[in-house]
Design a protein around this motif. Sequence first.
Motif, PDB file in Angstrom:
ATOM      1  N   SER A 142      59.289  33.153  22.055  1.00  0.00           N
ATOM      2  CA  SER A 142      57.704  31.954  22.258  1.00  0.00           C
ATOM      3  C   SER A 142      58.092  30.716  23.264  1.00  0.00           C
ATOM      4  O   SER A 142      57.629  30.287  23.959  1.00  0.00           O
ATOM      5  N   GLY A 143      59.592  30.968  23.291  1.00  0.00           N
ATOM      6  CA  GLY A 143      60.066  29.705  24.103  1.00  0.00           C
ATOM      7  C   GLY A 143      60.656  30.028  25.739  1.00  0.00           C
ATOM      8  O   GLY A 143      60.644  29.487  26.319  1.00  0.00           O
ATOM      9  N   LEU A 144      60.937  30.902  25.855  1.00  0.00           N
ATOM     10  CA  LEU A 144      61.425  31.708  27.425  1.00  0.00           C
ATOM     11  C   LEU A 144      59.801  31.901  27.814  1.00  0.00           C
ATOM     12  O   LEU A 144      59.795  32.497  28.765  1.00  0.00           O
ATOM     13  N   ASP A 148      53.700  35.321  21.766  1.00  0.00           N
ATOM     14  CA  ASP A 148      52.724  34.950  20.572  1.00  0.00           C
ATOM     15  C   ASP A 148      52.883  35.878  19.880  1.00  0.00           C
ATOM     16  O   ASP A 148      52.871  37.054  19.295  1.00  0.00           O
ATOM     17  N   LYS A 149      53.608  35.081  18.692  1.00  0.00           N
ATOM     18  CA  LYS A 149      54.447  36.095  17.707  1.00  0.00           C
ATOM     19  C   LYS A 149      53.126  36.005  16.475  1.00  0.00           C
ATOM     20  O   LYS A 149      53.933  37.426  15.890  1.00  0.00           O
ATOM     21  N   GLN A 161      50.489  43.225  23.274  1.00  0.00           N
ATOM     22  CA  GLN A 161      51.362  42.251  23.476  1.00  0.00           C
ATOM     23  C   GLN A 161      51.893  42.645  23.921  1.00  0.00           C
ATOM     24  O   GLN A 161      52.768  41.594  24.990  1.00  0.00           O
ATOM     25  N   ILE A 162      52.734  43.687  24.126  1.00  0.00           N
ATOM     26  CA  ILE A 162      53.917  44.865  24.441  1.00  0.00           C
ATOM     27  C   ILE A 162      53.756  44.640  26.268  1.00  0.00           C
ATOM     28  O   ILE A 162      53.814  44.343  27.240  1.00  0.00           O
ATOM     29  N   ASP A 211      59.685  38.324  12.493  1.00  0.00           N
ATOM     30  CA  ASP A 211      59.722  36.972  13.195  1.00  0.00           C
ATOM     31  C   ASP A 211      60.839  36.454  12.846  1.00  0.00           C
ATOM     32  O   ASP A 211      60.940  35.456  11.746  1.00  0.00           O
ATOM     33  N   HIS A 212      62.465  36.607  12.664  1.00  0.00           N
ATOM     34  CA  HIS A 212      63.344  36.621  12.706  1.00  0.00           C
ATOM     35  C   HIS A 212      64.469  36.714  13.942  1.00  0.00           C
ATOM     36  O   HIS A 212      64.224  37.830  13.928  1.00  0.00           O
TER      37      HIS A 212
END
Length: 282
Positions: A142-144, A148-149, A161-162, A211-212
């Motif tokens: 999400s940051g770089l 959308d997780k 999404q991929i 999400d880890h």
Amino acid sequence: MRKNDYPLVSVLIPAFNHESYIQKSLESVSTQDYPNKEIVVINDGSSDDTGLRVESWIRSNKTPTKITFKNQPNAGIANTLNRLLQLASGDYIALSSSDDYLLPKSLSHRIEMLKEVNKKAIFGDCVVVDENEKQIHSSVISGLYDGDKKLLQSEKHLTSQILRQFSVAGPAILFHRSILSSQVNFDSSLLVEDWDFCLNLAVNKELFFIDHPVGVYRLHRSNTINRDNSLLVGLSYEEKIYNKYKHYFVGDDLKFINRRLRRISFKKFKIKIRARFGKIIQ
């Protein structure tokens, strides 16, 4: 449980001109709590002391972890990954990079989750740091990459999404070696070989996201992403990916692919016109 009661995990590290980072990458694997693992490293024709740093680390390291190390003339990332796969003995394969590193419990957490979800490949998130270990983003997805997780966690939306917003960083993916075949490997004709690999897994419903944070992705001036070939070559690779997978998609995703292909064609046309006439077309 004894060590051999756990399936063997091979951690593959393609190394190229990362003399400052490679030992931390190796250390992060050897200190994993997962008991049955091996490290497979290839120095892909580095012009710095990457190979010497690997050899020095192997001599001084006291880990019982099996380590296989090879030097080779520069062959590129995809060819190197395919050779690493040939050298690996593990039931499971984890990918890393010589400038990135794994977080504690990275292997054990992903192996455990992979068994629970009954998939053959899994990827997690990564923290992003700079060349001095300063954190830039807490999430590479999400940051770089603006991924959308929540969509990645949805089996319905993961493949889309991929396709639309690829955000899988180097040390994030782990998979069972049974997925490997003549169709599922790293395509050496593609600059974006990891995107192709993950998209192949996704369209075959074998990819799962947790999400880890499982690793640390390092941004620095010599990242592959910052030294890509010309824009024209990059566009051609992107075009090849869309054409390779478009028959898997329908509806909005297919419309997205067709829009991207039209835009790529127009950009390539502009570049060729500029090269021919020496003019900048706005």
